[in-house]
Design a protein around this motif. Sequence first.
Motif, PDB file in Angstrom:
ATOM      1  N   ALA A 198      95.821  72.340  62.729  1.00 31.77           N
ATOM      2  CA  ALA A 198      94.751  72.537  61.752  1.00 31.77           C
ATOM      3  C   ALA A 198      93.605  71.545  61.996  1.00 31.77           C
ATOM      4  CB  ALA A 198      95.303  72.380  60.339  1.00 31.77           C
ATOM      5  N   CYS A 199      93.941  70.265  62.166  1.00 32.54           N
ATOM      6  CA  CYS A 199      92.907  69.247  62.397  1.00 32.54           C
ATOM      7  C   CYS A 199      92.165  69.501  63.711  1.00 32.54           C
ATOM      8  CB  CYS A 199      93.523  67.853  62.391  1.00 32.54           C
ATOM      9  SG  CYS A 199      94.186  67.365  60.783  1.00 32.54           S
ATOM     10  N   MET A 204      93.096  62.452  70.703  1.00 29.93           N
ATOM     11  CA  MET A 204      94.105  61.963  71.645  1.00 29.93           C
ATOM     12  C   MET A 204      95.509  62.031  71.028  1.00 29.93           C
ATOM     13  SD  MET A 204      94.366  58.255  73.565  1.00 29.93           S
ATOM     14  CE  MET A 204      94.717  57.319  72.078  1.00 29.93           C
ATOM     15  N   TYR A 205      95.664  61.558  69.795  1.00 30.63           N
ATOM     16  CA  TYR A 205      96.995  61.524  69.182  1.00 30.63           C
ATOM     17  C   TYR A 205      97.433  62.898  68.665  1.00 30.63           C
ATOM     18  CZ  TYR A 205      97.403  56.526  69.725  1.00 30.63           C
ATOM     19  OH  TYR A 205      97.519  55.268  70.261  1.00 30.63           O
ATOM     20  N   LEU A 206      96.472  63.697  68.226  1.00 31.23           N
ATOM     21  CA  LEU A 206      96.841  65.052  67.788  1.00 31.23           C
ATOM     22  C   LEU A 206      97.320  65.882  68.972  1.00 31.23           C
ATOM     23  CD1 LEU A 206      93.946  65.717  65.251  1.00 31.23           C
ATOM     24  CD2 LEU A 206      96.359  65.309  64.703  1.00 31.23           C
ATOM     25  N   ARG A 207      96.684  65.709  70.135  1.00 31.90           N
ATOM     26  CA  ARG A 207      97.147  66.425  71.332  1.00 31.90           C
ATOM     27  C   ARG A 207      98.524  65.914  71.769  1.00 31.90           C
ATOM     28  NH1 ARG A 207      93.764  69.924  73.647  1.00 31.90           N
ATOM     29  NH2 ARG A 207      91.506  69.766  73.248  1.00 31.90           N
ATOM     30  N   LYS A 208      98.746  64.617  71.650  1.00 35.99           N
ATOM     31  CA  LYS A 208     100.072  64.063  71.945  1.00 35.99           C
ATOM     32  C   LYS A 208     101.121  64.685  71.015  1.00 35.99           C
ATOM     33  CE  LYS A 208      99.415  59.476  73.980  1.00 35.99           C
ATOM     34  NZ  LYS A 208      99.791  58.048  73.869  1.00 35.99           N
ATOM     35  N   ALA A 209     100.758  64.813  69.753  1.00 38.18           N
ATOM     36  CA  ALA A 209     101.684  65.419  68.783  1.00 38.18           C
ATOM     37  C   ALA A 209     102.013  66.846  69.181  1.00 38.18           C
ATOM     38  CB  ALA A 209     101.061  65.388  67.387  1.00 38.18           C
ATOM     39  N   ILE A 210     100.977  67.636  69.529  1.00 38.87           N
ATOM     40  CA  ILE A 210     101.194  69.037  69.917  1.00 38.87           C
ATOM     41  C   ILE A 210     102.080  69.123  71.155  1.00 38.87           C
ATOM     42  CG2 ILE A 210     100.026  71.077  70.855  1.00 38.87           C
ATOM     43  CD1 ILE A 210      97.678  70.402  68.938  1.00 38.87           C
ATOM     44  N   CYS A 228      93.906  77.416  67.540  1.00 40.98           N
ATOM     45  CA  CYS A 228      94.588  76.337  66.814  1.00 40.98           C
ATOM     46  C   CYS A 228      94.771  76.703  65.345  1.00 40.98           C
ATOM     47  CB  CYS A 228      93.797  75.035  66.932  1.00 40.98           C
ATOM     48  SG  CYS A 228      94.052  74.178  68.497  1.00 40.98           S
ATOM     49  N   LEU A 229      93.753  77.302  64.747  1.00 41.65           N
ATOM     50  CA  LEU A 229      93.855  77.679  63.342  1.00 41.65           C
ATOM     51  C   LEU A 229      94.914  78.766  63.144  1.00 41.65           C
ATOM     52  CD1 LEU A 229      92.537  76.849  60.675  1.00 41.65           C
ATOM     53  CD2 LEU A 229      91.039  78.849  60.895  1.00 41.65           C
ATOM     54  N   GLN A 230      94.984  79.686  64.100  1.00 47.17           N
ATOM     55  CA  GLN A 230      96.010  80.739  64.032  1.00 47.17           C
ATOM     56  C   GLN A 230      97.415  80.136  64.063  1.00 47.17           C
ATOM     57  OE1 GLN A 230      96.095  83.355  67.400  1.00 47.17           O
ATOM     58  NE2 GLN A 230      97.589  84.741  66.498  1.00 47.17           N
ATOM     59  N   LYS A 231      97.636  79.167  64.955  1.00 49.11           N
ATOM     60  CA  LYS A 231      98.952  78.522  65.040  1.00 49.11           C
ATOM     61  C   LYS A 231      99.247  77.723  63.776  1.00 49.11           C
ATOM     62  CE  LYS A 231      99.399  78.290  70.055  1.00 49.11           C
ATOM     63  NZ  LYS A 231      99.554  77.429  71.239  1.00 49.11           N
ATOM     64  N   ALA A 232      98.247  77.027  63.272  1.00 54.17           N
ATOM     65  CA  ALA A 232      98.440  76.271  62.029  1.00 54.17           C
ATOM     66  C   ALA A 232      98.859  77.208  60.906  1.00 54.17           C
ATOM     67  CB  ALA A 232      97.155  75.530  61.655  1.00 54.17           C
ATOM     68  N   GLU A 273     101.563  70.463  53.523  1.00 54.80           N
ATOM     69  CA  GLU A 273     100.902  71.068  54.685  1.00 54.80           C
ATOM     70  C   GLU A 273      99.952  72.178  54.248  1.00 54.80           C
ATOM     71  OE1 GLU A 273     103.380  71.804  58.192  1.00 54.80           O
ATOM     72  OE2 GLU A 273     105.007  70.759  57.149  1.00 54.80           O
ATOM     73  N   ILE A 274     100.340  72.916  53.211  1.00 51.00           N
ATOM     74  CA  ILE A 274      99.463  73.970  52.682  1.00 51.00           C
ATOM     75  C   ILE A 274      98.149  73.359  52.208  1.00 51.00           C
ATOM     76  CG2 ILE A 274      99.184  75.658  50.824  1.00 51.00           C
ATOM     77  CD1 ILE A 274     102.222  76.157  51.026  1.00 51.00           C
ATOM     78  N   GLY A 275      98.242  72.202  51.531  1.00 50.79           N
ATOM     79  CA  GLY A 275      97.037  71.522  51.049  1.00 50.79           C
ATOM     80  C   GLY A 275      96.103  71.141  52.180  1.00 50.79           C
ATOM     81  N   ILE A 276      96.656  70.618  53.276  1.00 48.49           N
ATOM     82  CA  ILE A 276      95.821  70.229  54.422  1.00 48.49           C
ATOM     83  C   ILE A 276      95.208  71.467  55.074  1.00 48.49           C
ATOM     84  CG2 ILE A 276      95.877  69.209  56.732  1.00 48.49           C
ATOM     85  CD1 ILE A 276      98.002  67.263  55.659  1.00 48.49           C
ATOM     86  N   TYR A 277      95.983  72.528  55.150  1.00 55.27           N
ATOM     87  CA  TYR A 277      95.471  73.778  55.739  1.00 55.27           C
ATOM     88  C   TYR A 277      94.289  74.301  54.921  1.00 55.27           C
ATOM     89  CZ  TYR A 277      95.304  78.584  57.414  1.00 55.27           C
ATOM     90  OH  TYR A 277      94.892  79.797  57.923  1.00 55.27           O
ATOM     91  N   TYR A 278      94.417  74.286  53.569  1.00 53.33           N
ATOM     92  CA  TYR A 278      93.310  74.715  52.714  1.00 53.33           C
ATOM     93  C   TYR A 278      92.086  73.810  52.908  1.00 53.33           C
ATOM     94  CZ  TYR A 278      96.320  77.945  50.082  1.00 53.33           C
ATOM     95  OH  TYR A 278      97.130  78.970  49.707  1.00 53.33           O
ATOM     96  N   ARG A 279      92.352  72.528  53.102  1.00 56.40           N
ATOM     97  CA  ARG A 279      91.254  71.580  53.316  1.00 56.40           C
ATOM     98  C   ARG A 279      90.458  71.949  54.572  1.00 56.40           C
ATOM     99  NH1 ARG A 279      92.191  65.244  55.042  1.00 56.40           N
ATOM    100  NH2 ARG A 279      90.147  64.976  56.058  1.00 56.40           N
ATOM    101  N   ILE A 280      91.159  72.281  55.665  1.00 50.43           N
ATOM    102  CA  ILE A 280      90.495  72.651  56.913  1.00 50.43           C
ATOM    103  C   ILE A 280      89.750  73.980  56.748  1.00 50.43           C
ATOM    104  CG2 ILE A 280      90.833  73.197  59.352  1.00 50.43           C
ATOM    105  CD1 ILE A 280      91.269  70.221  58.616  1.00 50.43           C
TER     106      ILE A 280
END
Length: 1022
Positions: free
Chosen positions: A924-925, A901-907, A942-946, A958-965
């Motif tokens: 990414a999330c 819900m909140y990630l979609r609000k953010a987007i 979503c991954l492409q946009k991230a 942000e790079i760290g979170i992307y690698y995590r996903i």
Amino acid sequence: MKLSIRYLGIPEVRLNDSIIPFPFKKAEVLFYYLQLENKVSREKLVDLFWGEADEASAKKNLRNAVYVIKKLLGTDIFISSKRHVIQMNDQIMIETDLDAFANLENEAAVEYYRGDFLEGIYIKDSEWVEHWIFQKRQECQAAYWDKLLEITKDNIKIKAYDKAEYYAKKLISQDVLNEEAYRLLMEIYHRQQKINKSIAVYEEVKEVLDRELSVSPDETTKALYEKLISLKRNHRIHEKKAESPVEDIFFGRERELEILKSNHFPATKGKTAKSVLITGEAGIGKSKLIEEFIKRTEDDSCAWLLSYCFKPERNEYYRPWVPIISKMTDLIKKYHIKIPEQIIMMLGNFFPSLLRIRENEFLREGINGYQHQMIENQMVQLVEIITEYIPMVIIFEDIQWMDEKSRSLFHYLLSQNNEGLYTVASLRYEASYEDEGYLYHLQAGGLVKKIELNPFDRKNTIDFSKKIWKRAVFPKEMEQRIYDETLGNTFFIKELLNHYMKTNEMGTHSVPMENAIKSRFLELSEQEMKLVNMCSLFFDKVSLMDIQQLTGKEDTELIDHLEKIQQKSILKEVVNFHDEPQEIKFIFMHQKVREYVYQSIPSFKRKVLHQKIAKMLEQKTEIVKNPEALYSRLMYHYKNAADEVNHLHYKIKNVESHLDFYHEMFPVLKYEREVTNLSWDRKRVNDELKEVHKLLVSIRKEHATQVYEEMEVKYLYTLARFQILQGLYKQGMAINRNMIRKSEKIQHPEFMLQGYKHAIYYCINIRNPEQMKTYIHKAFQVLRHYDSMNTIEEKGILMRLKGKMKMMTGDWKEAEACFHEALKLFIGLENVRPYILNIAACYSFLGECSQNRGDMRKAEAYYRKAIVICENKKLRKGLPIFYTHLGKMYFDTGEWQKAEMYLRKAIDTYTTTECLWKKSIPYACMALILLEKKEVHQATECLQKASSYVDCFQNPYEIGIYYRICYAIARKTQKDAGLMHKFLRYIPYDAAFYHEKMKENAMITCSNYELNQSESQTSTLC
């Protein structure tokens, strides 16, 4: 040893008649500089030629350059009586064309001028060397001009007209805008009885001035032209006695009026109205046609919205729409129309008058980027909503002066074919490519019906003249002459007949049309004429309040004078103009009249009056909520007052106000309700900064060093911001460091602090807490040493930034203490509103600290507090980041329904701003969440946009979170070949690769949080 130098034209150095090839330009220009200056300190040379390099590198470069020069020209070319000084050896004789040019007789001297000083020379990354070359070029050009002028005049005196003509043409080629050269050539032809050639020269200069500067020749040039015309015609004018002024009537445009009316009335009957564009030359009757249309058609069945466009405002985005939006706001309130909050929020940033329909106050965030397409979409929606209640007629006069964004909006609005909207616009058609192109697109799309007003033919000219003629009989002998004089232009017909009736003078070609215009003012008193002169200094309109302040006279006395001036059809009163209904304002009936009045004021007097007006406007900037709206007027008045310093000062401020960009993610907000300047596109900003640089160069020689240095610092500050905006971080920060160095030198605390903060924001982006610590320390020093900067507000901002720095080093306890201290400072302010976003940011950062320490409930409370503040105040800036923080926290705790819900609000919120910070995280999330829901296609999108946002911003966190996903998805898909193939484009490596990348990133960011979360979450998923 024979050494010679050519400076004028393509430069060269000859040693014993052999050209010396320099291996690099800086060494070559360094030699030229030393030869001309003779003796220069090494410190100054280092600063001039290598000011951008560090001290050690700069000194090394200087030594290398001096070594190269000595190797090419001999070791004795320089002498060093003192180690810190380099001096030319006076024993070596050097011949230069500059010496010959300066010392020889005029005709011999000019032969040495083969081109500009150091023609073709450009030194990269040495701004002040470029300044020096530019100044020397100007000096040489001025000297060359003076010599040519003297030669030309000398040859005229001795009647050597062929040579005089040759040098006069050289003068023109040297400066095509200098009228003196053209007058000399006219005089040369005149003395040879070549009248037609002389007149042709006048036509040439007239065309050049109009094309390049949009001005006409000065009075001296015109007088010479009139003298030549008089000689050509060789007859005098018979004077006749005047009786009374001409009548002001509507004539000869009934067909055009019917077109306007027939296209208008469908707007009130549920049919699509065909908008109309009226074109024609100046004075042809466009305004009169619109005036008559309103007079015969206006009623309560439609709302009538009128706006004017002015030439000096052509570069001010959406300025013609300001009074239109103001009137729309009145309609919204009058008919109790419900407007969606999103439209109010977006358009309110650009047209704050719209915010009058809201009860609560509005905090202006600034627009990060150039969202003009969004403005167009919101404006169309606004018009559609209003026209459901009442049809609207929108009228724009003189759209040839409309800015490009207003034109685009106008075009887009017409393309919607709104049944309740009818637009009328006038365009002074002068065959410019821009106007032709715009007109073509409007017509090609079938958006407008064009009414082209042509001059009257001979019959209509005579009929019109007889209609406005108040005497019994219209003289037969005047019929052909009045047509010849005016060529059917209605404005000139009226002016010419009015002049005749007042002066008994018909006005042939030997009496310029200015005499006809002048007759309007014959019956005005001295005080009334002074008021007219004063009003002509304003390019658009002038308020009664301004006139009173400038003249010091009482309202009642002024109103009596102004009423008489209006009766003479010189000025007209403008009501509800530019969103200021409380002020009485006046504007000239015709711009031709204003131009004539303005030009008739002596130059020195104009300068004094412009200066006086500028000072008055300057006082207003201290009391109005949006001083930016006055900058273009201040520039106009200071420029015409020949006040270079203040003109430059406000030009820089004007560029900065349009550069509505904040490197800081949580800026101090503005609170305002009035019109504000809008963001320019990058090309426009670049062009304006080039103009600023030219002005800066021009004042360097004329004004005190301190004045110049202050202006330079302001210019560098704005230039640095612009480079950062374009993503040119290295260039922007290099300029910022230069600005800091210069502001420290002149002890300018405001720009020292701004420079340090820019550097701090950059350190946040590149994750450099050590360098950030240095700049924060320096910023706090400024607060301690300068009382003017030691404010609670600045302390709060720096304390928040210090907390961010502590977060970056993993010192969560110290970070929390800093944020609590910042909150205490902000909340204790008397006016806390501009710092609302800073307060929300502190709560969000406290949430991050709590989350990293494992206290998720506390983190949730802080994040929600930040979100509530923004939602209550309708702030978009910062809100997508706060949604992201809360959404990611739920993502980390496994509460994926809340997370989604909140990630979609953010987007969704990111799409309404141009904020890039942390934009990759919600995408990414969501990729992992959607994969779990087996929505594979959406997950890959979503991954492409991230990935694209990570590549764009290159933020280590942000790079760290992307690698995590990527690690989690790689683990999840490793046993499913089909699923792995769908993600192969975005996750080309195995899970072990991304795990190693996560470890490397944890070392960079000083945090194992993402690594630990990944291990925990991935084991659950897999």
